[in-house]
Design a protein around this motif. Structure first.
Motif, PDB file in Angstrom:
ATOM      1  N   GLN A  53       0.974  -1.175  -0.194  1.00 37.75           N
ATOM      2  CA  GLN A  53       0.087   0.197   0.039  1.00 37.75           C
ATOM      3  C   GLN A  53       1.016   1.299  -0.263  1.00 37.75           C
ATOM      4  O   GLN A  53       0.481   2.232  -0.763  1.00 37.75           O
ATOM      5  CB  GLN A  53      -0.936  -0.139   1.089  1.00 37.75           C
ATOM      6  N   GLN A  56       2.366   1.601  -3.395  1.00 37.66           N
ATOM      7  CA  GLN A  56       1.438   2.252  -4.573  1.00 37.66           C
ATOM      8  C   GLN A  56       1.147   3.569  -4.133  1.00 37.66           C
ATOM      9  O   GLN A  56       1.320   4.443  -5.166  1.00 37.66           O
ATOM     10  CB  GLN A  56       0.106   1.232  -4.341  1.00 37.66           C
ATOM     11  N   SER A  60       2.018   6.805  -6.573  1.00 42.91           N
ATOM     12  CA  SER A  60       1.107   7.635  -7.006  1.00 42.91           C
ATOM     13  C   SER A  60       1.278   9.178  -6.947  1.00 42.91           C
ATOM     14  O   SER A  60       1.022   9.732  -7.872  1.00 42.91           O
ATOM     15  CB  SER A  60      -0.236   7.503  -6.048  1.00 42.91           C
ATOM     16  N   TYR A 123       0.194   2.307  -9.471  1.00 47.67           N
ATOM     17  CA  TYR A 123       0.030   3.532  -8.951  1.00 47.67           C
ATOM     18  C   TYR A 123      -1.542   3.840  -9.179  1.00 47.67           C
ATOM     19  O   TYR A 123      -2.219   3.371 -10.031  1.00 47.67           O
ATOM     20  CB  TYR A 123       0.946   4.416  -9.540  1.00 47.67           C
ATOM     21  N   ALA A 148      -8.278  12.489  -2.265  1.00 53.71           N
ATOM     22  CA  ALA A 148      -7.120  11.882  -1.757  1.00 53.71           C
ATOM     23  C   ALA A 148      -7.242  12.299  -0.221  1.00 53.71           C
ATOM     24  O   ALA A 148      -7.122  11.394   0.897  1.00 53.71           O
ATOM     25  CB  ALA A 148      -5.796  12.723  -2.191  1.00 53.71           C
ATOM     26  N   LEU A 155      -6.180   7.660   7.405  1.00 50.82           N
ATOM     27  CA  LEU A 155      -4.728   6.911   7.461  1.00 50.82           C
ATOM     28  C   LEU A 155      -3.790   7.462   8.453  1.00 50.82           C
ATOM     29  O   LEU A 155      -3.002   6.983   8.770  1.00 50.82           O
ATOM     30  CB  LEU A 155      -4.125   6.848   6.132  1.00 50.82           C
ATOM     31  N   TYR A 163       3.847   5.507   8.887  1.00 54.41           N
ATOM     32  CA  TYR A 163       2.911   5.934   7.867  1.00 54.41           C
ATOM     33  C   TYR A 163       1.791   6.816   8.337  1.00 54.41           C
ATOM     34  O   TYR A 163       1.765   7.859   7.760  1.00 54.41           O
ATOM     35  CB  TYR A 163       2.245   4.459   7.519  1.00 54.41           C
ATOM     36  N   PHE A 214     -10.984   5.481  -5.286  1.00 55.10           N
ATOM     37  CA  PHE A 214     -11.303   4.694  -3.690  1.00 55.10           C
ATOM     38  C   PHE A 214     -11.229   3.264  -3.667  1.00 55.10           C
ATOM     39  O   PHE A 214     -11.470   2.458  -2.740  1.00 55.10           O
ATOM     40  CB  PHE A 214     -12.509   5.032  -3.160  1.00 55.10           C
ATOM     41  N   PRO A 216     -11.832  -0.527  -5.606  1.00 56.66           N
ATOM     42  CA  PRO A 216     -12.968  -1.593  -6.180  1.00 56.66           C
ATOM     43  C   PRO A 216     -14.120  -1.569  -4.989  1.00 56.66           C
ATOM     44  O   PRO A 216     -13.812  -1.302  -3.732  1.00 56.66           O
ATOM     45  CB  PRO A 216     -12.429  -2.900  -6.145  1.00 56.66           C
ATOM     46  N   LYS A 233      -6.209   0.129   7.604  1.00 61.20           N
ATOM     47  CA  LYS A 233      -7.384   0.988   6.664  1.00 61.20           C
ATOM     48  C   LYS A 233      -8.258   1.197   7.927  1.00 61.20           C
ATOM     49  O   LYS A 233      -8.627   0.244   8.799  1.00 61.20           O
ATOM     50  CB  LYS A 233      -7.944   0.313   5.715  1.00 61.20           C
ATOM     51  N   ILE A 287      -6.176  -0.032 -14.448  1.00 58.00           N
ATOM     52  CA  ILE A 287      -5.416  -0.381 -13.481  1.00 58.00           C
ATOM     53  C   ILE A 287      -4.489  -1.741 -14.133  1.00 58.00           C
ATOM     54  O   ILE A 287      -3.678  -2.081 -13.706  1.00 58.00           O
ATOM     55  CB  ILE A 287      -5.945  -0.698 -12.388  1.00 58.00           C
TER      56      ILE A 287
HETATM   57  N1  FAQ Z   1      -5.673   2.690  -8.574  1.00 59.73           N
HETATM   58  O1  FAQ Z   1      -8.186  -4.792  -2.176  1.00 59.73           O
HETATM   59  P1  FAQ Z   1      -8.107  -3.397  -2.618  1.00 59.73           P
HETATM   60  C1  FAQ Z   1      -3.030  11.281  -4.500  1.00 59.73           C
HETATM   61  C2  FAQ Z   1      -5.756  -2.098  -6.283  1.00 59.73           C
HETATM   62  S1  FAQ Z   1      -2.384   9.794  -4.039  1.00 59.73           S
HETATM   63  C3  FAQ Z   1      -4.929   1.693  -8.883  1.00 59.73           C
HETATM   64  O2  FAQ Z   1      -9.309  -2.467  -2.335  1.00 59.73           O
HETATM   65  P2  FAQ Z   1      -6.501  -1.894  -0.780  1.00 59.73           P
HETATM   66  C4  FAQ Z   1      -2.292  12.512  -4.188  1.00 59.73           C
HETATM   67  C5  FAQ Z   1      -5.098  -2.335  -5.047  1.00 59.73           C
HETATM   68  O3  FAQ Z   1      -3.808  -1.751  -4.973  1.00 59.73           O
HETATM   69  C6  FAQ Z   1      -3.596   8.696  -4.635  1.00 59.73           C
HETATM   70  N2  FAQ Z   1      -4.931   0.556  -8.216  1.00 59.73           N
HETATM   71  O4  FAQ Z   1      -6.955  -2.566  -2.276  1.00 59.73           O
HETATM   72  C7  FAQ Z   1      -2.348  13.489  -5.349  1.00 59.73           C
HETATM   73  C8  FAQ Z   1      -5.056  -3.763  -5.179  1.00 59.73           C
HETATM   74  O5  FAQ Z   1      -4.146  -4.416  -6.092  1.00 59.73           O
HETATM   75  P3  FAQ Z   1      -2.841  -5.508  -5.610  1.00 59.73           P
HETATM   76  C9  FAQ Z   1      -3.137   7.313  -4.088  1.00 59.73           C
HETATM   77  C10 FAQ Z   1      -6.019   0.426  -7.417  1.00 59.73           C
HETATM   78  O6  FAQ Z   1      -5.119  -1.491  -0.935  1.00 59.73           O
HETATM   79  C11 FAQ Z   1      -3.098  14.075  -5.693  1.00 59.73           C
HETATM   80  C12 FAQ Z   1      -6.387  -4.171  -5.838  1.00 59.73           C
HETATM   81  O7  FAQ Z   1      -6.578  -2.883  -6.679  1.00 59.73           O
HETATM   82  N3  FAQ Z   1      -3.634   7.330  -2.723  1.00 59.73           N
HETATM   83  O8  FAQ Z   1      -4.031  11.393  -5.181  1.00 59.73           O
HETATM   84  C13 FAQ Z   1      -6.684   1.413  -7.099  1.00 59.73           C
HETATM   85  O9  FAQ Z   1      -7.334  -2.477   0.199  1.00 59.73           O
HETATM   86  C14 FAQ Z   1      -3.355  15.015  -6.865  1.00 59.73           C
HETATM   87  C15 FAQ Z   1      -7.433  -4.475  -4.920  1.00 59.73           C
HETATM   88  O10 FAQ Z   1      -7.912  -3.286  -4.164  1.00 59.73           O
HETATM   89  C16 FAQ Z   1      -3.438   5.810  -1.945  1.00 59.73           C
HETATM   90  O11 FAQ Z   1      -2.658   5.166  -2.725  1.00 59.73           O
HETATM   91  C17 FAQ Z   1      -6.573   2.590  -7.746  1.00 59.73           C
HETATM   92  N4  FAQ Z   1      -7.577   3.561  -7.584  1.00 59.73           N
HETATM   93  O12 FAQ Z   1      -7.202  -0.533  -1.295  1.00 59.73           O
HETATM   94  C18 FAQ Z   1      -0.933  13.255  -6.162  1.00 59.73           C
HETATM   95  C19 FAQ Z   1      -3.898   5.937  -0.706  1.00 59.73           C
HETATM   96  N5  FAQ Z   1      -7.484   0.836  -5.852  1.00 59.73           N
HETATM   97  O13 FAQ Z   1      -1.837  -4.639  -4.845  1.00 59.73           O
HETATM   98  C20 FAQ Z   1      -1.008  14.393  -6.986  1.00 59.73           C
HETATM   99  C21 FAQ Z   1      -3.332   4.925   0.211  1.00 59.73           C
HETATM  100  C22 FAQ Z   1      -7.183  -0.317  -5.747  1.00 59.73           C
HETATM  101  O14 FAQ Z   1      -3.778  -6.419  -4.620  1.00 59.73           O
HETATM  102  C23 FAQ Z   1      -1.991  15.087  -7.522  1.00 59.73           C
HETATM  103  N6  FAQ Z   1      -4.112   3.640  -0.285  1.00 59.73           N
HETATM  104  N7  FAQ Z   1      -6.384  -0.576  -6.454  1.00 59.73           N
HETATM  105  O15 FAQ Z   1      -2.688  -6.101  -6.969  1.00 59.73           O
HETATM  106  C24 FAQ Z   1      -5.085   3.166  -0.101  1.00 59.73           C
HETATM  107  O16 FAQ Z   1      -5.994   3.595   0.714  1.00 59.73           O
HETATM  108  C25 FAQ Z   1      -5.511   1.735  -0.465  1.00 59.73           C
HETATM  109  O17 FAQ Z   1      -4.551   1.069  -1.099  1.00 59.73           O
HETATM  110  C26 FAQ Z   1      -6.607   1.771  -1.582  1.00 59.73           C
HETATM  111  C27 FAQ Z   1      -7.060   0.341  -2.141  1.00 59.73           C
HETATM  112  C28 FAQ Z   1      -7.967   2.205  -1.090  1.00 59.73           C
HETATM  113  C29 FAQ Z   1      -6.231   2.662  -2.909  1.00 59.73           C
END
Ligand code: FAQ
Length: 328
Positions: A53, A56, A60, A123, A148, A155, A163, A214, A216, A233, A287
């Protein structure tokens, strides 16, 4: 309470704690809402989930610099250019805090970068869409940073100390980003009819991809249940998506734009807005590397990495020279 203060595993001072003792101690820290720190024992799965996480998330932030950086040279005024430069630099900083947090878990930064550019680590889907005009900069601030923040504020209470602490600072900066985006859009909405149409067009293009950020739906999210149990989470993907919709609809009304969803309506019974079905096939395509800009984003990142090789070599040579001087 911010650090792990549960009693040490209950063994005599000289005995080595068993795996069960360590696991019990870990479970107690989680149950008491205290923090796991890098020195603490943790299950392999917990460490792996966090590295996945956080890596990733870091990727991102770094790839997320590209869509907006596209407009730095064409910002409409010096003020907008200075703001955009600062924002894109902030995203780089967020990436670096997060790579450091992953390093506290034993992940290697070079390896993480290689995994990103070889598509072995993901990402966020959102950064695979193009930025077609300057209104996109405002809409990214409003919707993408807004989503975000919604996802990342909880988090700050994540069970892994480095983290959670990193997220506190990141969220403060993201709030500024969200406000600058909204202020830019407000200004455009007070401008000409053409400017108002640019804002509406950008809103139409970014709304659904923002909801996909957010992740799936809960019934199709393999990681949520375990990550909630470990308190990595704090809310499910669907809970946070709903929170974002509820927060954003009044903002769209105040701005004077229409969100592109005919099914969007307040539901008195639920106390939330209902919204239409997300196109999950599009999400899966993006993705899996088939979004509109995936190839371009990774090619750009790969090129930057290769172009920076001489800087990394020079820094390593400098560090080696100094450690040699310190020894002799
Ligand atoms: N895109 O079982 P879940 C920002 C993947 S930062 C791509 O639900 P999880 C700042 C997931 O990795 C934005 N992949 O997974 C900014 C998993 O893949 P894997 C980033 C995605 O981890 C603003 C599979 O799908 N933020 O925007 C996505 O429990 C403006 C199954 O999913 C974070 O990373 C997606 N949208 O929940 C910068 C926040 N969604 O590895 C510049 C932290 C899911 O099993 C300009 N991360 N996947 O093959 C989280 O909160 C969580 O990791 C989630 C996913 C909610 C993203």
């Amino acid at each position: 309470m911010t650090t792990s203060q549960a009693a040490s595993p209950t063994t005599s001072p000289t005995a080595t704690p068993s795996e069960q003792d360590l696991e019990r101690h870990f479970d107690e820290i989680i149950a008491r809402d205290q923090r796991i720190e890098p020195r603490d024992w943790m299950p392999d799965g917990y460490r792996k989930t966090l590295v996945r996480q956080i890596a990733q998330h870091a990727h991102s932030e770094i790839i997320g610099m590209q869509p907006e950086a596209n407009w730095i040279t064409r910002a409409p005024s010096l003020r907008r250019k200075a703001i955009l430069l600062a924002k894109v630099q902030d995203e780089a900083g967020h990436g670096l805090y997060l790579y450091s947090a992953a390093e506290t878990l034993g992940a290697d930064r070079t390896e993480m970068t290689e995994k990103l550019i070889d598509s072995r680590q993901k990402y966020s889907s959102i950064f695979n869409y193009p930025t077609l005009n300057f209104a996109d900069v405002g809409v990214i601030g409003w919707l993408v940073d807004g989503a975000a923040i919604c996802n990342q504020v909880p988090l700050c209470r994540s069970s892994y100390g480095p983290y959670a602490r990193g997220m506190v600072r990141i969220c403060k900066e993201e709030s500024f980003h969200q406000r600058q985006g909204y202020e830019l859009l407000m200004t455009m909405m007070r401008g000409t009819e053409e400017q108002r149409q640019m804002v509406q067009d950008a809103t139409d293009r970014w709304w659904w991809p923002s909801l996909m950020m957010f992740g799936p739906p809960d019934h199709d999210s393999p990681n949520t249940a375990q990550s909630m149990e470990w308190k990595i989470k704090r809310h499910t993907n669907d809970e946070l998506r709903q929170r974002f919709v509820d927060m954003t609809v009044p903002q769209a009304e105040a701005l004077g734009v229409t969100l592109p969803d005919p099914e969007l309506a307040w539901n008195d019974e639920r106390g939330h807005y209902d919204f239409g079905e997300i196109d999950w096939s599009e999400f899966k395509q993006v993705i899996s590397g088939n979004g509109p800009c995936n190839a371009q984003r990774l090619a750009h990142r790969r090129r930057a990495h290769e172009d920076g090789a001489w800087v990394r070599e020079a820094a390593a040579a400098h560090a080696a020279k100094h450690s040699h001087a310190a020894v002799s």
